[in-house]
Write a protein that holds these residues in place. Structure first.
Motif, PDB file in Angstrom:
ATOM      1  N   ALA A 103      -3.323   2.320   2.456  1.00  0.00           N
ATOM      2  CA  ALA A 103      -4.489   2.279   1.576  1.00  0.00           C
ATOM      3  C   ALA A 103      -4.360   3.310   0.457  1.00  0.00           C
ATOM      4  O   ALA A 103      -4.710   3.039  -0.701  1.00  0.00           O
ATOM      5  N   HIS A 104      -3.844   4.498   0.788  1.00  0.00           N
ATOM      6  CA  HIS A 104      -3.669   5.523  -0.235  1.00  0.00           C
ATOM      7  C   HIS A 104      -2.662   5.073  -1.293  1.00  0.00           C
ATOM      8  O   HIS A 104      -2.896   5.226  -2.498  1.00  0.00           O
ATOM      9  N   GLU A 134      -6.587  14.968  -3.197  1.00  0.00           N
ATOM     10  CA  GLU A 134      -7.603  13.999  -2.777  1.00  0.00           C
ATOM     11  C   GLU A 134      -8.469  14.567  -1.656  1.00  0.00           C
ATOM     12  O   GLU A 134      -9.669  14.287  -1.563  1.00  0.00           O
ATOM     13  N   ARG A 184      -4.120   2.448  -3.531  1.00  0.00           N
ATOM     14  CA  ARG A 184      -5.215   2.914  -4.376  1.00  0.00           C
ATOM     15  C   ARG A 184      -4.753   3.873  -5.469  1.00  0.00           C
ATOM     16  O   ARG A 184      -5.306   3.867  -6.574  1.00  0.00           O
TER      17      ARG A 184
END
Length: 497
Positions: free
Chosen positions: A226-227, A278, A230
């Motif tokens: 997902a990282h 992040e 994204r």
């Protein structure tokens, strides 16, 4: 949720009157144990009655197989309406498979999780409108998982003052060991092993699954996937997702054969650096904190907050005239390490604060012959499905767990037997026959800044929720033999698998 953070399990610091009252009206299992240290793995064992190898959730990612009998599907076959009220977005998404086995889903309305107050309001409305027929509702809370959401008035009961005051500095370095993104911890441990010339099997699994998720070959992959998706091309070495997925799959294959490419190592270092930026938002609750007592106080306050939410749900059940008829279970997928043995605010270890969980079962009035009290002996997560189906009088599917209603109804302690668990990616496995426990490393790991090779064992005596080293060669050999036999039966005997 750690068992030792509840009053009914002996805690005298954290007020949990609602949960304690529930325990007093039902059964409190003195030694309930998780069979997995991963959240989805433990949820799957609770719902299927299977060890992790049986349902496939050995890592922190995966998809619950649709063909497996589960508690909600078995109840639905008997005419129950089933519903899930999720506080964690990932649990409610169809990709992980849990929501698919419920007839209705009250989805999480925030990303990655919503406050328990919102979950409680939605579950309360559902209960107020519940049908006259039998139903099963799973209310999943996330409030006792960092970052914590305890209201300030509750937190002040556990910590007063400024945790950023230099005069309060205590274990400041340990505060810096708290992470908000799982991938950072995994990549850092893997790179530390690489520096010692050793390849972490968890890294191979993580990279392979990330590649397959990017290629669309699996539904639910690691959070790293997902990282990468994204963060854009910069996190993918300038490649399109599919091209990067193919590159990463080849790199994982090379790692599995003992070769770590320099380009891959540089990419991992870059990802850790990017994700640390992040992570800053997720760690705002401890930013500038120099007193380790503050995050521990946050954890304690979150349990008091959870107790209030549970109390609100129980009040709704009473107000709607449902409480006496309901079979109510309170449990947790795993506990949390709060500094013990150098583990800070995570659950990827086979130690007792993680594996020993609360389990309270208040039977409905239709369950005759069950008297309130404490049930001694080991109760595994895999035992919940068959035991609950016995309580409501339904036939049992084939499971790894045991229906223990007979022993409970007779007022006996649970029968002596071995309890097994695996941690994330099955790098460690454990066997417990109280009071002794053996942990075996199946793959390379880091502990205390040093590599731990496969085959390493740790024998201990379990007491008061902790572990004391124990030396007994004959006992160690006996437990190791039984653990190895179980691992072989589960198909987990190979290192790191």
């Amino acid at each position: 949720l750690r068992a030792d953070f509840l009053g009914c399990y002996g805690n005298r610091e954290i007020p949990t009157p609602s949960i304690d009252a529930l325990a007093a009206e039902g059964l409190r299992f003195s030694h309930a144990r998780a069979n997995s240290t991963t959240t989805p793995g433990s949820y799957a064992s609770l719902l299927t009655g299977l060890y992790p190898a049986g349902h496939g959730f050995v890592a922190e990612w995966g998809t619950l197989p649709a063909h497996l009998p589960t508690l909600p599907t078995e109840l639905a076959r008997a005419g129950y309406h089933t519903a899930l009220a999720a506080s964690e977005r990932e649990v409610a998404l169809p990709q992980q498979g849990f929501s698919r086995v419920f007839g209705e889903v009250l989805p999480c309305l925030a990303n990655p999780h919503q406050p328990g107050d919102m979950t409680t309001r939605r579950a309360s409305r559902w209960l107020e409108e519940a049908s006259d027929g039998p139903w099963f509702l799973w209310v999943s809370y996330f409030d006792t998982h960092p970052p914590y959401r305890a209201p300030e008035p509750i937190l002040r009961n556990f910590y007063d003052g400024d945790p950023r005051d230099p005069a309060r500095a205590w274990r400041e370095d340990d505060v810096r060991q708290i992470h908000g993104i799982e991938t950072i911890t995994g990549l850092e441990a893997a790179m530390a092993l690489l520096e010692h010339g050793t390849i972490d099997a968890r890294l191979v699994d993580r990279l392979r699954a990330t590649a397959l998720a990017l290629l669309g070959e699996i539904e639910s992959g690691p959070d790293l996937a997902a990282h990468v998706a994204r963060l854009g091309p910069g996190s993918r070495l300038g490649m399109a997702p599919a091209d990067f997925g193919r590159w990463l799959r080849d790199e994982a294959r090379s790692l599995a054969h003992g070769t770590a490419d320099l380009r891959l190592v540089r990419w991992m270092r870059g990802m850790v650096s990017t994700l640390r930026e992040e992570e800053r938002g997720l760690l705002a609750w401890v930013e500038g904190v120099v007193d380790y007592a503050y995050p521990v106080a946050q954890a304690k306050a979150s349990v008091a907050h959870l107790d209030r939410l549970v109390g609100e749900l129980l009040s709704v059940l009473r107000r709607e005239g449902l409480y006496e008829d309901c079979t109510i279970v309170l449990s947790s997928p795993h506990g949390e390490m709060l500094g013990e043995e150098g583990h800070h605010f995570h659950h990827h270890t086979s130690l007792e604060p993680v594996l020993r969980v609360p389990l309270i079962l208040k039977p409905g009035r239709h369950a005759r012959g069950i008297r309130a009290g404490v049930v001694e002996g080991v109760f595994q997560s895999i035992d919940l499905l068959p035991t609950l189906l016995e309580v409501v009088g339904l036939p049992l599917p084939v499971t790894d767990g045991q229906g223990l209603l007979g022993a409970v109804a007779a007022g006996r302690g649970l029968p002596d037997r071995d309890s097994f668990a695996v941690d994330v990616n099955a790098v460690r496995a454990s066997i417990l026959r109280p009071p002794h426990k053996l942990i075996r490393w199946l793959g390379w790991d880091m502990a205390g800044g040093r590599p731990v090779p496969p085959g390493t064992t740790r024998l201990s005596t379990v007491a008061d929720g902790g572990e004391v080293p124990h030396e007994d060669d004959a006992l160690e050999a006996e437990l190791a033999g039984r653990l190895d036999a179980w691992l072989s039966d589960q198909g987990l005997a190979r290192a790191g698998r």
